[in-house]
Design a protein around this motif. Structure first.
Motif, short mmCIF file in Angstrom:
data_model
loop_
_atom_site.label_atom_id
_atom_site.label_comp_id
_atom_site.label_asym_id
_atom_site.label_seq_id
_atom_site.Cartn_x
_atom_site.Cartn_y
_atom_site.Cartn_z
N THR A 34 0.76 -1.25 -0.21
CA THR A 34 0.12 0.01 0.13
C THR A 34 0.98 1.23 -0.27
O THR A 34 0.60 2.22 -0.81
CB THR A 34 -0.79 -0.14 1.35
OG1 THR A 34 -1.79 -1.21 1.30
CG2 THR A 34 -1.77 1.26 1.39
N LEU A 35 1.91 1.22 0.72
CA LEU A 35 2.71 2.35 0.89
C LEU A 35 3.55 2.62 -0.43
O LEU A 35 3.65 3.75 -0.96
CB LEU A 35 3.65 2.34 1.88
CG LEU A 35 3.11 2.20 3.30
CD1 LEU A 35 4.20 2.00 4.61
CD2 LEU A 35 2.66 3.95 3.78
N ASP A 38 0.82 4.07 -2.76
CA ASP A 38 0.81 5.63 -2.56
C ASP A 38 1.99 6.38 -2.83
O ASP A 38 1.54 7.44 -3.46
CB ASP A 38 0.94 5.69 -1.05
CG ASP A 38 -0.55 5.33 -0.52
OD1 ASP A 38 -1.62 4.90 -1.16
OD2 ASP A 38 -0.67 5.30 0.92
N CYS A 39 3.27 5.93 -2.94
CA CYS A 39 4.50 6.56 -3.33
C CYS A 39 4.26 7.01 -4.81
O CYS A 39 4.67 7.91 -5.30
CB CYS A 39 5.60 6.02 -2.99
SG CYS A 39 6.16 6.15 -1.19
N HIS A 41 1.70 6.97 -6.72
CA HIS A 41 0.41 7.79 -7.03
C HIS A 41 1.04 9.46 -6.84
O HIS A 41 0.76 9.96 -7.55
CB HIS A 41 -0.62 7.77 -6.31
CG HIS A 41 -1.66 8.52 -6.25
ND1 HIS A 41 -2.54 8.88 -7.51
CD2 HIS A 41 -2.35 9.50 -5.34
CE1 HIS A 41 -3.53 9.66 -7.11
NE2 HIS A 41 -3.01 10.18 -6.01
N LEU A 42 1.67 9.45 -5.58
CA LEU A 42 2.10 10.83 -5.18
C LEU A 42 3.23 11.41 -6.62
O LEU A 42 3.08 12.66 -6.58
CB LEU A 42 2.59 10.93 -4.03
CG LEU A 42 1.49 10.90 -2.69
CD1 LEU A 42 1.98 10.50 -1.56
CD2 LEU A 42 0.49 11.89 -2.89
#
Length: 87
Positions: A34-35, A38-39, A41-42
């Motif tokens: 998940t992290l 998220d990275c 996507h950011l």
């Protein structure tokens, strides 16, 4: 950064690690996946913002895609297994 500030930052990070693991039912692989997503996507959002944002609007600021080296020092101490940190 003073010693109390470093300790507080480490405690905050420890709490965030525990919260991420709890959210994923203590599955570290799911938390890491998940992290990483998220990275990704950011980073994509930063790339889009960089393309559409003028230099004048940001007053010369541009996004940094890598974390500064001085921010990794406090992470390494709290990245030890929980059992080691409790000793």
């Amino acid at each position: 950064m003073t010693a109390p500030e470093i300790k507080a930052k480490s405690a905050d990070l420890d709490w965030e690690v525990e919260a991420a693991l709890a959210w994923h039912d203590e599955d570290p692989r799911a938390a890491i996946a998940t992290l990483l997503l998220d990275c990704k996507h950011l980073r994509e959002q930063l790339a889009v913002a960089e393309q559409f944002m003028s230099r004048g609007l940001a007053r010369g600021w541009s996004p940094q895609y890598q974390r500064p080296e001085n921010q990794t020092e406090s992470v390494s101490a709290s990245a030890r297994p929980i059992e080691e940190r409790r000793r």
